[in-house]
Design an enzyme around this catalytic site. Structure first.
Site, PDB file in Angstrom:
ATOM      1  N   SER A 146       0.837  -1.200   0.000  1.00  0.00           N
ATOM      2  CA  SER A 146       0.000   0.000   0.000  1.00  0.00           C
ATOM      3  C   SER A 146       0.869   1.246   0.000  1.00  0.00           C
ATOM      4  O   SER A 146       2.000   1.219   0.513  1.00  0.00           O
ATOM      5  CB  SER A 146      -0.899   0.018   1.241  1.00  0.00           C
ATOM      6  OG  SER A 146      -1.539   1.274   1.407  1.00  0.00           O
ATOM      7  N   TYR A 159      -1.346  -0.454  10.224  1.00  0.00           N
ATOM      8  CA  TYR A 159      -1.489  -0.813   8.809  1.00  0.00           C
ATOM      9  C   TYR A 159      -0.271  -0.378   8.002  1.00  0.00           C
ATOM     10  O   TYR A 159       0.302  -1.170   7.240  1.00  0.00           O
ATOM     11  CB  TYR A 159      -2.745  -0.150   8.254  1.00  0.00           C
ATOM     12  CG  TYR A 159      -2.987  -0.414   6.780  1.00  0.00           C
ATOM     13  CD1 TYR A 159      -3.426  -1.652   6.335  1.00  0.00           C
ATOM     14  CD2 TYR A 159      -2.780   0.595   5.837  1.00  0.00           C
ATOM     15  CE1 TYR A 159      -3.658  -1.891   4.986  1.00  0.00           C
ATOM     16  CE2 TYR A 159      -3.007   0.365   4.484  1.00  0.00           C
ATOM     17  CZ  TYR A 159      -3.445  -0.878   4.070  1.00  0.00           C
ATOM     18  OH  TYR A 159      -3.665  -1.110   2.727  1.00  0.00           O
ATOM     19  N   LYS A 163       2.466  -2.777   6.070  1.00  0.00           N
ATOM     20  CA  LYS A 163       2.642  -2.705   4.619  1.00  0.00           C
ATOM     21  C   LYS A 163       4.068  -2.269   4.255  1.00  0.00           C
ATOM     22  O   LYS A 163       4.609  -2.700   3.228  1.00  0.00           O
ATOM     23  CB  LYS A 163       1.617  -1.750   4.008  1.00  0.00           C
ATOM     24  CG  LYS A 163       0.189  -2.292   4.014  1.00  0.00           C
ATOM     25  CD  LYS A 163       0.072  -3.629   3.298  1.00  0.00           C
ATOM     26  CE  LYS A 163      -1.380  -4.073   3.117  1.00  0.00           C
ATOM     27  NZ  LYS A 163      -1.498  -5.409   2.489  1.00  0.00           N
TER      28      LYS A 163
END
Length: 262
Positions: A146, A159, A163
């Site tokens: 991401s 998150y 990533k």
């Protein structure tokens, strides 16, 4: 012909999180390019729907409903794919994601679970697939990372960290597995999947996100799938250890959660 280099005839791909969104679009795109596909996710009904579309393209498909946070299930998925489809050439580590959270409510356990779901699952599936890939012609691994792995936004600590770790795992694994297996990743921007469904249904938020994206729109799952076909095919055969940014041109998050200062 140049387009022949994008074909995947005779290849077998395994795709996680393939019941919907990017995973489903990827499974269909790989099948359209000629590959047989093994697909896994938690929801059997979603997998069956995708499998029907793959069969309609004339390709073989197996479905493996399982909880991919269970690393033993991930390994069993690779073994089932090789056993039933005869080989593995392409691995797409699509499953992942973590809910936004504030700094003070991001417990160590929450952070570790984000790492496990985004990085350990990719490692477990790739590790299980490698012997099958080496028994054939080698192959390609594509990870779904991401843009949050390279930029900062409040509320995305777990998150974004996971990533970012997956992106660097990609570079390191590419070094370990060269020259017979290529490993790349895609840094995905805001794509219209179920994860953004709530946002997409709120015109003001959606318009603001589009305005903050240089291309002034959100991405579509098939656009990520097209990049995966490229990286998986002979057309991308001179690429390894790279993170391909498919994000509409954004350099910072286009979704602000509005979290206050501490």
């Amino acid at each position: 012909m140049i387009l022949d280099n994008f074909r995947l005839d005779g290849r077998v791909a395994v795709v996680t999180g393939a019941g919907r969104g990017i995973g489903a679009a990827t499974a269909l795109a790989l099948a359209e390019a000629g590959a047989d596909v093994a697909i896994a996710s938690r929801t059997a009904a979603q997998l069956d729907e995708v499998a029907g579309k793959i069969r309609a393209l004339g390709r073989r498909v197996i479905t493996v409903p399982c909880d991919l946070s269970d690393l033993s299930a991930v390994t069993a998925f690779a073994d089932a794919a090789a056993s039933e489809l005869g080989r593995i050439d392409i691995v797409v580590n699509n499953v992942g994601g973590t809910l936004p959270n504030t700094f003070m409510t991001t417990t160590p356990e929450f952070l570790e679970e984000a790492f496990r779901f985004n990085v350990s699952t990719a490692h477990a599936l790739t590790q299980a697939a490698v012997p099958h890939m080496l028994a054939g012609d080698g192959g390609s691994v594509v990870n779904i990372s991401s843009m949050m792995g390279r930029s900062a936004g409040r509320g995305f600590l777990a998150y974004g960290t996971a990533k970012a770790a997956l992106a660097h795992w990609t570079r390191l694994a590419a070094t370990d597995l060269a020259p017979r297996i290529r490993v790349n990743a895609i840094a995905v921007g805001s794509v219209l999947t179920s994860a953004l469904e709530v946002v997409a249904q709120q015109p003001e938020i959606k318009q603001r996100m589009e305005a903050d994206t240089p291309l002034h729109r959100l991405g579509e799952p098939w656009e990520i799938a097209a990049a995966i076909v490229y990286l998986s095919s002979r057309a991308g055969g001179y690429i390894t250890g790279k993170i391909l940014e498919v994000d509409g041109g954004i350099e910072s998050p286009n979704l602000e959660l509005g979290l206050p200062d501490l």
